[in-house]
Design a protein around this motif. Sequence first.
Motif, mmCIF file in Angstrom:
data_model
loop_
_atom_site.group_PDB
_atom_site.id
_atom_site.type_symbol
_atom_site.label_atom_id
_atom_site.label_comp_id
_atom_site.label_asym_id
_atom_site.label_seq_id
_atom_site.Cartn_x
_atom_site.Cartn_y
_atom_site.Cartn_z
ATOM 1 N N TYR A 36 3.730 1.971 -14.000
ATOM 2 C CA TYR A 36 3.484 1.006 -12.880
ATOM 3 C C TYR A 36 1.893 1.290 -12.356
ATOM 4 O O TYR A 36 1.345 2.544 -12.325
ATOM 5 C CB TYR A 36 4.354 1.359 -11.533
ATOM 6 C CG TYR A 36 5.568 1.366 -11.837
ATOM 7 C CD1 TYR A 36 6.266 2.587 -12.200
ATOM 8 C CD2 TYR A 36 6.618 0.349 -11.449
ATOM 9 C CE1 TYR A 36 7.697 2.612 -12.353
ATOM 10 C CE2 TYR A 36 7.763 0.321 -11.625
ATOM 11 C CZ TYR A 36 8.427 1.353 -12.144
ATOM 12 O OH TYR A 36 9.641 1.681 -12.343
ATOM 13 N N TYR B 260 -0.614 0.333 -9.195
ATOM 14 C CA TYR B 260 -0.812 -0.304 -7.992
ATOM 15 C C TYR B 260 -2.270 -0.128 -7.498
ATOM 16 O O TYR B 260 -3.024 0.418 -8.094
ATOM 17 C CB TYR B 260 -0.069 0.484 -6.929
ATOM 18 C CG TYR B 260 1.427 0.424 -6.942
ATOM 19 C CD1 TYR B 260 2.285 1.181 -7.755
ATOM 20 C CD2 TYR B 260 2.217 -0.442 -6.457
ATOM 21 C CE1 TYR B 260 3.476 1.353 -7.999
ATOM 22 C CE2 TYR B 260 3.555 -0.523 -6.383
ATOM 23 C CZ TYR B 260 4.331 0.416 -7.401
ATOM 24 O OH TYR B 260 5.411 0.474 -7.476
ATOM 25 N N GLN C 122 -4.792 0.289 -3.960
ATOM 26 C CA GLN C 122 -4.795 0.759 -2.525
ATOM 27 C C GLN C 122 -5.993 0.384 -2.091
ATOM 28 O O GLN C 122 -7.031 1.113 -2.284
ATOM 29 C CB GLN C 122 -4.430 2.088 -2.361
ATOM 30 C CG GLN C 122 -4.212 2.528 -0.903
ATOM 31 C CD GLN C 122 -3.711 4.049 -0.561
ATOM 32 O OE1 GLN C 122 -3.804 4.664 -1.613
ATOM 33 N NE2 GLN C 122 -3.070 4.269 0.416
ATOM 34 N N GLY D 271 -3.097 -1.891 2.321
ATOM 35 C CA GLY D 271 -1.827 -1.023 2.089
ATOM 36 C C GLY D 271 -1.919 -0.901 0.376
ATOM 37 O O GLY D 271 -2.897 -0.880 -0.267
ATOM 38 N N LEU D 272 -0.559 -0.688 -0.153
ATOM 39 C CA LEU D 272 -0.456 -0.662 -1.699
ATOM 40 C C LEU D 272 -0.026 -1.896 -2.176
ATOM 41 O O LEU D 272 1.005 -2.539 -1.681
ATOM 42 C CB LEU D 272 0.606 0.495 -1.935
ATOM 43 C CG LEU D 272 -0.078 1.650 -1.807
ATOM 44 C CD1 LEU D 272 0.940 2.716 -1.391
ATOM 45 C CD2 LEU D 272 -0.237 2.198 -3.260
ATOM 46 N N PHE E 169 1.225 -4.059 -5.698
ATOM 47 C CA PHE E 169 1.608 -3.883 -7.033
ATOM 48 C C PHE E 169 0.958 -4.550 -7.889
ATOM 49 O O PHE E 169 0.662 -5.914 -7.608
ATOM 50 C CB PHE E 169 2.996 -4.252 -6.860
ATOM 51 C CG PHE E 169 3.554 -4.549 -8.147
ATOM 52 C CD1 PHE E 169 3.902 -5.722 -9.037
ATOM 53 C CD2 PHE E 169 3.786 -3.468 -8.971
ATOM 54 C CE1 PHE E 169 4.252 -6.022 -10.020
ATOM 55 C CE2 PHE E 169 4.296 -3.725 -10.573
ATOM 56 C CZ PHE E 169 4.659 -4.969 -10.896
ATOM 57 N N TYR F 87 3.639 -3.525 -14.123
ATOM 58 C CA TYR F 87 4.751 -2.598 -14.669
ATOM 59 C C TYR F 87 5.074 -2.773 -15.918
ATOM 60 O O TYR F 87 5.178 -3.929 -16.639
ATOM 61 C CB TYR F 87 5.980 -3.069 -13.541
ATOM 62 C CG TYR F 87 7.502 -2.722 -14.113
ATOM 63 C CD1 TYR F 87 8.321 -3.661 -14.119
ATOM 64 C CD2 TYR F 87 7.843 -1.470 -14.680
ATOM 65 C CE1 TYR F 87 9.598 -3.677 -14.793
ATOM 66 C CE2 TYR F 87 8.943 -1.171 -15.024
ATOM 67 C CZ TYR F 87 9.926 -2.166 -15.115
ATOM 68 O OH TYR F 87 10.978 -1.996 -15.546
ATOM 69 N N LEU G 30 -3.630 3.377 -8.435
ATOM 70 C CA LEU G 30 -2.743 4.378 -8.584
ATOM 71 C C LEU G 30 -2.085 3.933 -9.547
ATOM 72 O O LEU G 30 -1.655 2.662 -9.586
ATOM 73 C CB LEU G 30 -1.937 4.479 -7.137
ATOM 74 C CG LEU G 30 -2.862 4.966 -6.085
ATOM 75 C CD1 LEU G 30 -2.071 4.818 -4.589
ATOM 76 C CD2 LEU G 30 -3.185 6.541 -6.223
ATOM 77 N N PHE H 188 3.570 9.431 -8.497
ATOM 78 C CA PHE H 188 2.224 8.770 -8.539
ATOM 79 C C PHE H 188 1.116 9.943 -9.168
ATOM 80 O O PHE H 188 1.267 11.008 -8.783
ATOM 81 C CB PHE H 188 1.709 8.343 -7.217
ATOM 82 C CG PHE H 188 2.395 7.198 -6.893
ATOM 83 C CD1 PHE H 188 3.789 7.112 -6.358
ATOM 84 C CD2 PHE H 188 1.601 5.808 -6.785
ATOM 85 C CE1 PHE H 188 4.292 5.971 -5.789
ATOM 86 C CE2 PHE H 188 2.182 4.761 -6.506
ATOM 87 C CZ PHE H 188 3.777 4.729 -6.155
ATOM 88 N N LEU I 24 -0.047 9.654 -3.824
ATOM 89 C CA LEU I 24 1.249 9.780 -3.015
ATOM 90 C C LEU I 24 2.239 10.849 -3.422
ATOM 91 O O LEU I 24 2.476 10.678 -4.705
ATOM 92 C CB LEU I 24 1.810 8.215 -3.154
ATOM 93 C CG LEU I 24 1.280 7.208 -1.915
ATOM 94 C CD1 LEU I 24 0.006 6.821 -2.341
ATOM 95 C CD2 LEU I 24 2.427 6.125 -2.049
ATOM 96 N N LYS J 112 2.693 -0.723 5.402
ATOM 97 C CA LYS J 112 1.241 -0.740 5.533
ATOM 98 C C LYS J 112 0.759 0.592 5.631
ATOM 99 O O LYS J 112 -0.235 1.111 5.422
ATOM 100 C CB LYS J 112 0.618 -1.797 6.843
ATOM 101 C CG LYS J 112 0.982 -2.943 6.515
ATOM 102 C CD LYS J 112 -0.144 -3.525 5.720
ATOM 103 C CE LYS J 112 -0.355 -4.984 5.370
ATOM 104 N NZ LYS J 112 -1.287 -5.585 4.566
#
Lengths: 113, 117
Positions: free
Chosen positions: A33, A35, A37, A42-43, A45, A48, A91, A104, B44, B109
């Motif tokens: 995946y 992503y 940020q 926020g994160l 997508f 995938y 990420l 991650f 993360l 968030k």
Amino acid sequence: GAGVSQSPSNKVTEKGKDVELRCDPISGHTALYWYRQSLGQGLEFLIYFQGNSAPDKSGLPSDRFSAERTGGSVSTLTIQRTQQEDSAVYLCASSPLGGGAQYFGPGTRLLVL
Amino acid sequence: AQSVAQPEDQVNVAEGNPLTVKCTYSVSGNPYLFWYVQYPNRGLQFLLKYITGDNLVKGSYGFEAEFNKSQTSFHLKKPSALVSDSALYFCAVRDVNYGGSQGNLIFGKGTKLSVKP
């Protein structure tokens, strides 16, 4: 064992240039995946992979973004003609067959000047 | 549509006190639920997950979370906070009926946890 690795860790580029970001997933993980940020966002997508195919590209923000995965392992995220709004931490995560948690990498911090 | 809400941008707790970081979700089917922690300039880290079974899930570093289907919540808890718990916490959900076992996660968030000595 080794975790997800990403390179480069930091990338500074000029607006309009192309960049390639690399992800090495955990060995044996079938799903991969990407992503993004961003500060205050926020994160988010992006895409995938299941093996080498991408069943879900719905998160790619524009046609300047593309990704591929080869050999069921390494993946490259390419951003063409970068814009300042592309600045973010990108990420990568992987998960084993059967799903569950995603693991991650440390991310690539991209700054477009 | 799938969504996750973390209603608190920041939670402040004194060391030794219990902590709760709130999360609510919305999915059309059955949820897979996750908590991740992010330390400064780090990626993360997975803390815990709920897939099925017991509503109380125990994870890393003494954290636990309780799945409440009627309230569509998955709050993160720890009985006694440590200064080293200070970090950014993310709740995430996957709709089993939408993404199956390997679809992408939808993240909240994030909530900044600050534990003071």
